[in-house]
Scaffold this motif. Sequence first.
Motif, mmCIF file in Angstrom:
data_model
loop_
_atom_site.group_PDB
_atom_site.id
_atom_site.type_symbol
_atom_site.label_atom_id
_atom_site.label_comp_id
_atom_site.label_asym_id
_atom_site.label_seq_id
_atom_site.Cartn_x
_atom_site.Cartn_y
_atom_site.Cartn_z
ATOM 1 N N LEU A 123 0.955 -1.445 0.158
ATOM 2 C CA LEU A 123 -0.061 0.058 0.008
ATOM 3 C C LEU A 123 0.798 1.232 0.120
ATOM 4 O O LEU A 123 0.714 2.142 -0.788
ATOM 5 C CB LEU A 123 -0.994 0.078 1.126
ATOM 6 C CG LEU A 123 -1.742 1.268 1.306
ATOM 7 C CD1 LEU A 123 -2.836 1.290 0.326
ATOM 8 C CD2 LEU A 123 -2.659 1.261 2.527
ATOM 9 N N VAL A 124 2.025 1.321 0.750
ATOM 10 C CA VAL A 124 2.679 2.544 0.742
ATOM 11 C C VAL A 124 3.556 2.830 -0.401
ATOM 12 O O VAL A 124 3.534 3.600 -0.780
ATOM 13 C CB VAL A 124 3.844 2.446 2.051
ATOM 14 C CG1 VAL A 124 4.785 3.642 2.123
ATOM 15 C CG2 VAL A 124 3.026 2.336 3.608
ATOM 16 N N ALA A 125 3.822 1.732 -0.932
ATOM 17 C CA ALA A 125 4.461 1.778 -2.212
ATOM 18 C C ALA A 125 3.585 2.240 -3.230
ATOM 19 O O ALA A 125 4.049 3.260 -4.122
ATOM 20 C CB ALA A 125 5.264 0.329 -2.599
ATOM 21 N N THR A 126 2.308 1.652 -3.357
ATOM 22 C CA THR A 126 1.695 2.190 -4.274
ATOM 23 C C THR A 126 1.424 3.707 -4.408
ATOM 24 O O THR A 126 1.037 4.492 -5.097
ATOM 25 C CB THR A 126 0.201 1.198 -4.300
ATOM 26 O OG1 THR A 126 0.526 -0.009 -4.050
ATOM 27 C CG2 THR A 126 -0.658 1.528 -5.593
ATOM 28 N N LEU A 127 0.913 3.866 -3.139
ATOM 29 C CA LEU A 127 0.692 5.373 -2.576
ATOM 30 C C LEU A 127 1.718 6.468 -3.140
ATOM 31 O O LEU A 127 1.421 7.398 -4.038
ATOM 32 C CB LEU A 127 0.114 5.573 -1.219
ATOM 33 C CG LEU A 127 -0.981 4.942 -1.006
ATOM 34 C CD1 LEU A 127 -1.253 5.204 0.624
ATOM 35 C CD2 LEU A 127 -2.238 5.782 -1.575
ATOM 36 N N LEU A 128 2.853 5.768 -2.812
ATOM 37 C CA LEU A 128 4.086 6.582 -3.306
ATOM 38 C C LEU A 128 4.318 6.913 -4.547
ATOM 39 O O LEU A 128 4.449 7.984 -5.511
ATOM 40 C CB LEU A 128 5.394 5.782 -2.605
ATOM 41 C CG LEU A 128 6.615 6.752 -2.414
ATOM 42 C CD1 LEU A 128 6.130 7.887 -1.265
ATOM 43 C CD2 LEU A 128 7.638 6.061 -1.940
ATOM 44 N N VAL A 129 4.134 5.799 -5.647
ATOM 45 C CA VAL A 129 4.147 5.720 -6.761
ATOM 46 C C VAL A 129 2.879 6.825 -7.506
ATOM 47 O O VAL A 129 3.202 7.377 -8.335
ATOM 48 C CB VAL A 129 4.081 4.589 -7.363
ATOM 49 C CG1 VAL A 129 3.998 4.467 -8.961
ATOM 50 C CG2 VAL A 129 5.351 3.566 -7.048
ATOM 51 N N PHE A 135 2.408 14.289 -9.082
ATOM 52 C CA PHE A 135 3.118 15.428 -9.068
ATOM 53 C C PHE A 135 3.818 15.720 -10.510
ATOM 54 O O PHE A 135 3.756 16.743 -10.895
ATOM 55 C CB PHE A 135 4.315 15.196 -7.959
ATOM 56 C CG PHE A 135 5.128 16.108 -7.809
ATOM 57 C CD1 PHE A 135 4.814 17.377 -7.475
ATOM 58 C CD2 PHE A 135 6.680 16.176 -8.472
ATOM 59 C CE1 PHE A 135 5.841 18.469 -7.277
ATOM 60 C CE2 PHE A 135 7.335 17.092 -7.947
ATOM 61 C CZ PHE A 135 6.960 18.349 -7.586
ATOM 62 N N MET A 136 4.254 14.547 -11.238
ATOM 63 C CA MET A 136 5.025 14.838 -12.265
ATOM 64 C C MET A 136 4.131 15.044 -13.434
ATOM 65 O O MET A 136 4.218 15.707 -14.360
ATOM 66 C CB MET A 136 5.750 13.516 -12.654
ATOM 67 C CG MET A 136 6.820 13.120 -11.782
ATOM 68 S SD MET A 136 8.174 11.783 -12.597
ATOM 69 C CE MET A 136 6.986 10.427 -12.280
ATOM 70 N N VAL A 137 2.667 14.434 -13.498
ATOM 71 C CA VAL A 137 1.651 14.960 -14.610
ATOM 72 C C VAL A 137 1.519 16.503 -14.408
ATOM 73 O O VAL A 137 1.647 17.211 -15.313
ATOM 74 C CB VAL A 137 0.427 14.419 -13.991
ATOM 75 C CG1 VAL A 137 -0.776 14.848 -15.131
ATOM 76 C CG2 VAL A 137 0.540 12.639 -14.637
ATOM 77 N N ALA A 138 1.430 17.030 -13.028
ATOM 78 C CA ALA A 138 0.996 18.521 -12.866
ATOM 79 C C ALA A 138 2.226 19.034 -13.258
ATOM 80 O O ALA A 138 2.155 20.360 -13.906
ATOM 81 C CB ALA A 138 0.825 18.685 -11.322
ATOM 82 N N LEU A 139 3.347 18.565 -13.118
ATOM 83 C CA LEU A 139 4.729 19.423 -13.312
ATOM 84 C C LEU A 139 5.183 19.517 -15.177
ATOM 85 O O LEU A 139 5.474 20.448 -15.456
ATOM 86 C CB LEU A 139 5.704 18.711 -12.779
ATOM 87 C CG LEU A 139 7.252 19.410 -12.557
ATOM 88 C CD1 LEU A 139 6.742 20.876 -11.671
ATOM 89 C CD2 LEU A 139 8.301 18.693 -11.794
ATOM 90 N N PHE A 140 4.791 18.431 -15.650
ATOM 91 C CA PHE A 140 5.233 18.036 -17.031
ATOM 92 C C PHE A 140 4.144 18.423 -18.130
ATOM 93 O O PHE A 140 4.513 18.723 -19.271
ATOM 94 C CB PHE A 140 6.067 16.744 -17.220
ATOM 95 C CG PHE A 140 7.111 16.440 -16.379
ATOM 96 C CD1 PHE A 140 8.197 17.518 -16.458
ATOM 97 C CD2 PHE A 140 7.390 15.320 -15.810
ATOM 98 C CE1 PHE A 140 9.300 17.148 -15.630
ATOM 99 C CE2 PHE A 140 8.374 15.037 -15.093
ATOM 100 C CZ PHE A 140 9.290 16.191 -14.979
ATOM 101 N N HIS A 179 -1.528 6.980 -14.400
ATOM 102 C CA HIS A 179 -1.827 7.996 -13.167
ATOM 103 C C HIS A 179 -3.341 7.357 -12.808
ATOM 104 O O HIS A 179 -3.977 7.260 -11.701
ATOM 105 C CB HIS A 179 -1.630 9.274 -13.233
ATOM 106 C CG HIS A 179 -1.920 9.999 -12.031
ATOM 107 N ND1 HIS A 179 -1.389 9.894 -10.843
ATOM 108 C CD2 HIS A 179 -3.092 10.916 -11.615
ATOM 109 C CE1 HIS A 179 -2.174 10.799 -9.767
ATOM 110 N NE2 HIS A 179 -2.957 11.129 -10.570
ATOM 111 N N ILE A 180 -4.128 7.366 -13.997
ATOM 112 C CA ILE A 180 -5.561 6.893 -13.732
ATOM 113 C C ILE A 180 -5.461 5.575 -13.317
ATOM 114 O O ILE A 180 -6.407 5.266 -12.393
ATOM 115 C CB ILE A 180 -6.030 7.399 -15.215
ATOM 116 C CG1 ILE A 180 -6.132 8.694 -15.640
ATOM 117 C CG2 ILE A 180 -7.624 6.673 -15.374
ATOM 118 C CD1 ILE A 180 -6.756 9.221 -16.816
#
Length: 225
Positions: A123-129, A135-140, A179-180
Amino acid sequence: MLDFVLFGIFPYVAIILAFAVGIYRYFNDRISYSSFSSQFLEKNTLFWGSVPWHYGILAILLAHLLALIFPSAWMIVPDHLYVLEVSGLALALFTLVGLGLLLLRRLDNARVFRVTSVMDWILVATLLVQVDMGFMVALFYRWGSQWYLYTAVPYLVSLLSFDPQIQYIVTLPWLVKLHIIGGFVIIALFPFTRLMHLVTFPFSYLWRPYQVVIWNRSRQSKRSK
Ligand code: HEM
């Protein structure tokens, strides 16, 4: 074909799984997901990780949801767009710091490490990814708060009306598509992980009488622990 499986079928599989297993566990196995609090083992890093994580992610998910429910209110004048996008990025960073601390705490503290289950790690790994990808979608891919309204919103609405219109999203970059998919993976993981605490949040704490906790140990023995 792959796109249809991922965006036309998988979302329903995830939602059915979440409801079916979630309801089953709620009635048959409630103790197993509410009892493993690690606050007694370590509470300092827990506080500094948990607070930014929860406030950050709740605000971000609320923004995702409000844009879905009130798309026309979300179409804003360009000046405000900067404020919206910068706030989204700042919140994403805040959330990532919180989640990073929560992960480090589980890796670093031997006692917390021992009570961390395989599903907790997944769960933690999935949330982190997922948060990283957001964040990267918003940035790029700038101005996501606006193109979201003409791509993700009609797609999600079509899912809700059981008529998946995947053409709204299949031409988006793979990062956005992943991301979706990540969003639906989290829904599928829901009943198998600690995320179940969302439906068992102790709302009754707001009106139940105070509980007085009295330690049954002497000060001396507490210090020697
Ligand atoms: C089907 C579900 C989802 C869709 C269609 C979606 C779509 C998007 C889009 C288009 C952006 C860019 C927004 C911008 O540029 O301002 C974004 C950002 C983000 N998403 Fe998602 N998302 C979904 C689910 C999730 C979930 C489940 C999480 C977390 C658990 C998440 C976390 C984030 C984060 C942290 C950001 C960056 C902050 C922001 O700018 O809003 N998303 N998402």
